[in-house]
Design a protein around this motif. Structure first.
Motif, mmCIF file in Angstrom:
data_model
loop_
_atom_site.group_PDB
_atom_site.id
_atom_site.type_symbol
_atom_site.label_atom_id
_atom_site.label_comp_id
_atom_site.label_asym_id
_atom_site.label_seq_id
_atom_site.Cartn_x
_atom_site.Cartn_y
_atom_site.Cartn_z
ATOM 1 N N GLY A 43 64.115 37.615 -13.590
ATOM 2 C CA GLY A 43 63.059 37.159 -12.439
ATOM 3 C C GLY A 43 62.657 35.771 -12.792
ATOM 4 O O GLY A 43 62.131 35.740 -11.727
ATOM 5 N N GLY A 44 62.853 35.024 -13.689
ATOM 6 C CA GLY A 44 62.734 34.051 -13.919
ATOM 7 C C GLY A 44 63.287 32.529 -13.203
ATOM 8 O O GLY A 44 63.697 31.316 -13.209
ATOM 9 N N ALA A 45 64.487 33.159 -12.897
ATOM 10 C CA ALA A 45 66.325 32.281 -12.461
ATOM 11 C C ALA A 45 65.916 31.313 -11.415
ATOM 12 O O ALA A 45 66.485 30.267 -11.035
ATOM 13 N N ILE A 46 64.436 31.987 -10.664
ATOM 14 C CA ILE A 46 63.658 31.026 -9.681
ATOM 15 C C ILE A 46 63.432 29.458 -10.146
ATOM 16 O O ILE A 46 63.788 28.236 -9.355
ATOM 17 N N ILE A 47 63.306 28.972 -11.400
ATOM 18 C CA ILE A 47 62.886 27.698 -11.770
ATOM 19 C C ILE A 47 64.306 27.089 -12.166
ATOM 20 O O ILE A 47 64.518 25.632 -12.832
ATOM 21 N N ALA A 48 65.793 27.840 -11.964
ATOM 22 C CA ALA A 48 66.694 26.772 -12.199
ATOM 23 C C ALA A 48 67.764 26.044 -11.555
ATOM 24 O O ALA A 48 67.137 26.807 -10.307
ATOM 25 N N PRO A 49 68.252 24.715 -11.780
ATOM 26 C CA PRO A 49 68.620 24.027 -10.853
ATOM 27 C C PRO A 49 69.732 24.550 -9.557
ATOM 28 O O PRO A 49 69.920 25.395 -10.957
ATOM 29 N N ASP A 50 70.069 23.821 -8.946
ATOM 30 C CA ASP A 50 71.103 24.505 -8.158
ATOM 31 C C ASP A 50 72.738 23.743 -8.851
ATOM 32 O O ASP A 50 74.023 24.722 -8.846
ATOM 33 N N GLU A 51 72.933 23.149 -9.809
ATOM 34 C CA GLU A 51 73.575 22.014 -10.586
ATOM 35 C C GLU A 51 73.031 22.176 -11.998
ATOM 36 O O GLU A 51 71.711 21.918 -11.874
#
Length: 1010
Positions: free
Chosen positions: A435-443
Motif C-alpha cells: 500500500g505504501g508503494a505510492i511513495i517510491a520513485p519511478d526510477e
C-alpha cells in the motif's frame, strides 16, 4: 446449479499490522490478470481481526456479485502471532514448561539459555532434564522413565502451567522408539487439557534451535486458537462452505487446525506472501530473478525473488526477537520507511523510522489529521496525479525545496537497501508492491526497470490466495545397503507423498529443494533434506476444520483480545543491552594472567570459527557452556606460553566427532571425564592445559576444562594446529617429531559411562586409527585427553597466542558490525592477523555449487563460488553522510569462478573454468590462490561470521580469506603432514600466501602488574 456453482474462486486475505487486504481470484479464467482478479479490498486493520476479514470478504462479494458457493478456499496471512512475540505481550503469551529427553547431555545449556533475559522470564516457567534421547545411529542414549516424567508433571501442575514442550535428542529421526510421543501421552494423561508440543513437529535437526521454536510455539498456542477461530467465524457467518488455510513462512499453506497447532510456521509469512503475489502479477513479463520491495504503512521489506517464483531463504539459522531458531525463513531486510512514516523538516529532512502505522487514515494531513506530516502527505504533494485524500488539506506543508529533499531521502533509502540485497553488480528488475508503494520513485539506481503493477497494493493477499502446499523430510539414513541415489529417490517420493497428504494435487507435486550431507566420522550415514510442493487439490473434501474440544473456550470472543491487544502496561520491553565501547575496552590481565569475561568470550568464539577454516564444528554450544560457567563464578585463566616453566606439565584436551552430532547431542561431562580417566593411568599430574586445535569448538575447550572444578588449570594461549585439521596426527608436536608417539596413553569418553583407553601405540597415526574405529560406536561425539608435555616442549611446538588471535579477529568483526562497516570486515580481520603481508582476500562472490561425499569417515567435497559484488553498503543514513558508490572499480579481480575442495576443512582456493565437451561440463583448474597449510576460510559477507563446510549452500554471499600459516607448519616435514599431499592432492605444490606474522599477545599488550 450448473457452471455458476462450480467452486473456482480463491480468496486471499492478509491481516497486517496496518491494513487488512483482500482479493478474489479465479484462475480458471486463464492467465490474464484482468480476468482472473475479480475483486480486491484494502482497509485499516481492526483490533478484532474477525471484523476486518468479514468486512473485506463482504465488500468484495458485493463488488463482484459473488455467491458463497463459488468459493473453493479462503487463505489468510497474518502477523498477529509474530507480533505477540516481538512485542513481548504477556496477554498473548503463555508460560511454558520444558521436558528434555537427553540423558546426561545438554545440562550446560538449559532451555532458553540464549534468550534475552526478559523473554526467558516471561515465558519459561519450568524445565527438567530427563532420561531419554537417541544417538545419531538410532541407538538409545537411554529409554524414557515414566515415573520421572510423572513426577515432573506434578510440579508443572502445581505451578499452574498449561503448555508443555517435549524435546528429545535426535527426535526428528526417531521413527521407532517414538520417545517424544510416548512422553507427550504421559503428560496429557497427568495434566488433562494442557497443550503439549513435540519438538519434532515444529522443526528439524538442531537441538537448541528446535527447542527454542517449540517453546515459542507452545507459548502462543492459546492465543493462536482464539485468533484462528476469529478468522473462521466470518467464513461460517458468510455461508462459505470451504476450507480455511493460513500461509506459512515458505510461501505454502497450513490447514486451520495445523496452524492452530504450529502457529510459529506463520511467523514470516507476510513478506513471503508479498513476494509470491508479486511474482504472480508479473508472471508474463519476467522470467528472471527480481527484487521485491514491499512498502507498507510502517516498514519496507526487501527480498530477492528467485526465478522459480520463491524467495531466497536465509542461512541455516534465523533470529526472531533475539531467539535463535532453525526453520526456513525468507531472506528479507527491513527499514523504517512506509506510507505512515513521520516526516520532519528541520535542519535536515528525515523520513521515519517512526510511523503513525494503522492510524494513517486518521493522522495523515491529507485525511484531515492534525498530528504530523507523513510520507503519504508528501507523496500527494509531489505527485499531482495521486488521488488520495484531500490535496487541499496538505497544500503548503512543504515548499518545492522540501519536496525535493523528501524525494531524495526516500530514493536514497530504497536504493541503499536494494544494493544491500543484490547478489551481483548487474542491475535487477525492481518490483514495488504494498500500500505504501505510492511513495517510491519511478526510477532507482541499481534497477534495470522499476515496475508498479496494477493491484500491487494487495500483492500480499494475492500471494496468500495462490499459496501452494508443501512438505519437508529431514532425516539421517544409512547408505550401507543402498546407494545414496536410491535413498534420495525414496525420500523424494516420501516428500511428494507427504505433500499430497497435506493437500497438494498429485500431478503438480514435485521436489523443489534437496540437500545431502554425509556425516563425518560416522560409517555410512548421511543427512537428507528434501522439500516438495504442489498446487492445492480443490477436489479434496477431507480438509480438516478446527476442533477446539472445550466448548466453553469456544464461546470466548475476540473482543477480549480487542481490549487487551494494545494495553501497553501488559507488554514487556527488552532490556537494552549495555553497549561496549570497543575502542576503549581493555581485557583484564593482571600479573600476566588473562581473566576471561563474557566480552572476551564473545570475540574469541567468533575468531575460533573463522580460524576453523570450515571445520572444527561451530563453537556456539561451547560458548554457551563457558558463559554459564562465568556467570556462576568460575574463573577462566589464560597464560602465555612464554611464561611456562620448562618443567610444567601441559595437558591437551579436544573434542572428536561429527559436527552434525554436535548440533543435536549437546555436551555433557565427556571432556573432563576424559581427563580424569587419563590420569588414572598416567602418573604425571597436569599444571596447565592446551587445546588440540584453536579452530571451531575445540578452541574453547582448554578454557572450559581448565576452569572446571575438578581440574582448575590455567589455559595456555596457543594450540597444536593454529587452525583446524581433520586428524590427530596433523599436529605440530608430530611435525617436530622429537619423540614418537606423542599421543599415548590417550583416553576417550562419551559422557554416558563408556571409556576407551589406549595405553600405548606404535605411532600417532595408529592412535588416530584406533580412536576413529571406536568413535562411531560411542555416538560419534567424544571427549579426548592426551598425556602432558613439558613447558619447554610447549614453547617449541605450539602455535603461539592463538586465543589472542581469535580475540582480535572477533573484536574486528564486532567493530565492523557496530560501525556498519561489514563491507570492510575481511580487510579488518587480515589486519589483526598481521596485515597485508600475512594474508589476503582471495575471493568475493556467491556460492553456486556444493558437492559432498563420505570417504573413510571424512566428508570430502568442493564448494564453487562465482565472483560477485558482495559489498553490504548498509551504513545507516542517520549515522553517516550518504556517499555516492563508485561502481567504476567494482571488484574487477573477482571475475569468474573458484572452487574450494575440502576434507572436513578447506584445502585450497583454485580458479576454474568450465566448458561443454561432448555434451558434458568439463572443469579445468587454473591459478591456485591459496592452499594448506595456509588457512583458507570462508565468511558470510553480510555479517562477518564464519561459514563451516556443513553450512555451505547455494546462494550464500561469501568472502574467502587466505591467512599465512604459522612457521611451525612451513618446514619440509610440516608441509608433508599439513600440506596438499596429506589431502591426496599430489598435483599441487604449496606456495605461501605471504609472510607469517606472529599473533600479538593480549597478555603482552594489556598486562597490569600489581
Amino acid at each position: 446449479m450448473g457452471t455458476a456453482s462450480k467452486k473456482t474462486l480463491r480468496i486471499g486475505v492478509d491481516v497486517g499490522g496496518t491494513n487488512t487486504d483482500g482479493v478474489v481470484l479465479d484462475l480458471s479464467r486463464g492467465s490474464s490478470l484482468d480476468k482472473s482478479i475479480l475483486a480486491w479490498h484494502k482497509a485499516p486493520t481492526t483490533t478484532n481481526p474477525s471484523l476486518g476479514i468479514n468486512d473485506a470478504i463482504t465488500t468484495m462479494f458485493q463488488t463482484a456479485n459473488i455467491s458463497p458457493d463459488q468459493v473453493a478456499s479462503v487463505t489468510i496471512g497474518t502477523t498477529h502471532f509474530v507480533n505477540a512475540v516481538v512485542e513481548r505481550d504477556a496477554t498473548r503469551l503463555s508460560r511454558v514448561a520444558v521436558l528434555r529427553l537427553c540423558g546426561p547431555f545438554s545440562k550446560y545449556a538449559p532451555p532458553c539459555i540464549d534468550w534475552p533475559e526478559d523473554m526467558r522470564d516471561l515465558i519459561l516457567g519450568h524445565y527438567a532434564l530427563l532420561k531419554g534421547g537417541l544417538e545419531v545411529d538410532g541407538f538409545l542414549i537411554s529409554d524414557i522413565n515414566e515415573t520421572e516424567i510423572r513426577a515432573q508433571c506434578a510440579l508443572i501442575r502445581e505451578k499452574g502451567i498449561r503448555s508443555v514442550v517435549v524435546n528429545g535428542v535426535f527426535s526428528p529421526i526417531d521413527t521407532i522408539e517414538r520417545q517424544e510421543e510416548r512422553a507427550a501421552a504421559i503428560v496429557r494423561a497427568e495434566i488433562p487439557g494442557c497443550d503439549v508440543v513435540c519438538s519434532k513437529e515444529v522443526a528439524n535437526l538442531g537441538f537448541l534451535e528446535r527447542e527454542n521454536a517449540a517453546i515459542l510455539n507452545a507459548s502462543i498456542l492459546a492465543f493462536a486458537r482464539k485468533t484462528i477461530r476469529s478468522f473462521q467465524e466470518p467464513i461460517k457467518r458468510l455461508g462459505l462452505d470451504c476450507p480455511v488455510f493460513i500461509t506459512q513462512n515458505d510461501g505454502t499453506i497450513l490447514s486451520g487446525d495445523m496452524a492452530a497447532r504450529l502457529p510459529i510456521r506463520t511467523f514470516s509469512s507476510g513478506p513471503t506472501n508479498s513476494m509470491r503475489g508479486a511474482a504472480f502479477l508479473v508472471q508474463n513479463e519476467l522470467d528472471e530473478a527480481m527484487m521485491v520491495v514491499d512498502i507498507g504503512g510502517t516498514t519496507t521489506d526487501v527480498g530477492l525473488l528467485l526465478a522459480n517464483g520463491f524467495p531466497r531463504q536465509q542461512a541455516a539459522y534465523s533470529d526472531l526477537a533475539g531467539v535463535r531458531m532453525n526453520f526456513s525463513c525468507p531472506d528479507v531486510k527491513s527499514i523504517g520507511l512506509g506510507g505512515g512514516s513521520i516526516v520532519r523538516n528541520g535542519e535536515t529532512l528525515t523520513v521515519g523510522p517512526d510511523s503513525v502505522g494503522y492510524k494513517l487514515t486518521e493522522a495523515a494531513l491529507v485525511f484531515g489529521g492534525k498530528e504530523c506530516l507523513t510520507a503519504t502527505d508528501c507523496a500527494v504533494l509531489a505527485d499531482s496525479t495521486l488521488e488520495i485524500g484531500d490535496r487541499a488539506l496538505v497544500k503548503g506543508s512543504l515548499d518545492e525545496e522540501g519536496i525535493a529533499k523528501y524525494k531524495a531521502v526516500v530514493k536514497q533509502k530504497l536504493e541503499k537497501i536494494i544494493d544491500t540485497m543484490k547478489t551481483s553488480p548487474e542491475d535487477l528488475p525492481v518490483l514495488l508492491v504494498g500500500g505504501g508503494a505510492i511513495i517510491a520513485p519511478d526510477e532507482l539506481k541499481g534497477a534495470s526497470k522499476v515496475l508498479k503493477p496494477k493491484w500491487s497494493g494487495v500483492a500480499n493477499a494475492i500471494g496468500a490466495a495462490i499459496a501452494r502446499v508443501s512438505a519437508v523430510v529431514d532425516t539421517v539414513k544409512s547408505t550401507e545397503s543402498k546407494t545414496t541415489q536410491q535413498i534420495l529417490e525414496e525420500i523424494c517420493q516420501d516428500a511428494i507423498e507427504r505433500a499430497v497428504v497435506n493437500g497438494a494435487s498429485r500431478p503438480t507435486a514435485k521436489v523443489v529443494e534437496m540437500d545431502i550431507l554425509p556425516l563425518p566420522y560416522i560409517a555410512n550415514k548421511s543427512r537428507f533434506t528434501v522439500r516438495a510442493a504442489g498446487d492445492l487439490d480443490y477436489s479434496r473434501t477431507d480438509f480438516a476444520t478446527l476442533h477446539f474440544g472445550d466448548s466453553s473456550e469456544a464461546e470466548v470472543q475476540m473482543d477480549e483480545y480487542e481490549k487487551t491487544a494494545r494495553r501497553a502496561e501488559k507488554k514487556t520491553k527488552p532490556e537494552p543491552k549495555e553497549e561496549v565501547d570497543i575502542d576503549s575496552y581493555r581485557p583484564t590481565v593482571k600479573d600476566r594472567v588473562w581473566y576471561i569475561n563474557e566480552i572476551d568470550l564473545d570475540w574469541i568464539t567468533i575468531g575460533c570459527y573463522i580460524l576453523g577454516t570450515g571445520g572444527g564444528g561451530s563453537p556456539y554450544q561451547y560458548m554457551l557452556k563457558l558463559r554459564e560457567m562465568l556467570r556462576r563464578g568460575d574463573v577462566v585463566r589464560v597464560v602465555s606460553p612464554d611464561d611456562l616453566p620448562d618443567d610444567a606439565a601441559v595437558a591437551t584436551t579436544g573434542h572428536a566427532g561429527s559436527p552434525t552430532v554436535g548440533i543435536e547431542k549437546l555436551g555433557g561431562d565427556e571432556m573432563t571425564e576424559a581427563q580424569v580417566e587419563l590420569y588414572k593411568v598416567c602418573d604425571q599430574q597436569p599444571t596447565h592445559i592446551i587445546s588440540v586445535e584453536i579452530g571451531g569448538g575445540n578452541g574453547l575447550q582448554s578454557m572450559i576444562v581448565g576452569a572446571s572444578t575438578n581440574m582448575n588449570l590455567p589455559a595456555v594461549d596457543g594450540d597444536w594446529m593454529g587452525r583446524a585439521y581433520p586428524t590427530k596426527w596433523q599436529t605440530t608436536p608430530v611435525v617436530f617429531n622429537e619423540r614418537s608417539p606423542i599421543w599415548s596413553p590417550v583416553s576417550m569418553t562419551d559422557g554416558n559411562g563408556n571409556v576407551v583407553i589406549v595405553p600405548t601405540a606404535t605411532s600417532d597415526l595408529q592412535v588416530e586409527r584406533i580412536l576413529r574405529a571406536a568413535l562411531s560406536t560411542l555416538g560419534s561425539a567424544v571427549g579426548c585427553a592426551d598425556p602432558p608435555v613439558s613447558g619447554a616442549e610447549t614453547k617449541r611446538w605450539s602455535v603461539e597466542n592463538t586465543i589472542s588471535q581469535s580475540w582480535r579477529i572477533g573484536r574486528a568483526v564486532a567493530k565492523a558490525r557496530k560501525s556498519n562497516r561489514v563491507d570492510h570486515v575481511a580487510e579488518t580481520i587480515l589486519q589483526e592477523c598481521g596485515g597485508p603481508e600475512a594474508g589476503q582476500v582471495l575471493w568475493k562472490g556467491k556460492i553456486v555449487g556444493v558437492h559432498r561425499t563420505l570417504r573413510n569417515g571424512h566428508v570430502y567435497g568442493e564448494c564453487v563460488i562465482e565472483g560477485a559484488d558482495v559489498i553490504d553498503n548498509d551504513a545507516a543514513a542517520d549515522k553517516q553522510p550518504v556517499q555516492k558508490k563508485d561502481t567504476s572499480t567494482a571488484q574487477p579481480q573477482f571475475q569468474g569462478r573458484i572452487k574450494i575442495p575440502f576434507k572436513n576443512e578447506n584445502i585450497a582456493a583454485i580458479k576454474i573454468s568450465q566448458e561443454v565437451v561432448n555434451g558434458e561440463i568439463v572443469q579445468t583448474e587454473g591459478e591456485v590462490l591459496g592452499i594448506v597449510p595456509d588457512l583458507i576460510t570462508v565468511i558470510d559477507a553480510q555479517n562477518g561470521e564464519a561459514i563451516g563446510t556443513p553450512e555451505y549452500r547455494y546462494g550464500l554471499l561469501v568472502i574467502v580469506l587466505g591467512i599465512t600459516a604459522s612457521e611451525r607448519w612451513t618446514s619440509e616435514r610440516g608441509i608433508e603432514i599439513g600440506g596438499p599431499k596429506s589431502f591426496d592432492m599430489n598435483h599441487l605444490t604449496y606456495k605461501p600466501l605471504g609472510k607469517f606474522v606472529k599473533p600479538l599477545s593480549v597478555i603482552d599488550e594489556f598486562n597490569v602488574s600489581t
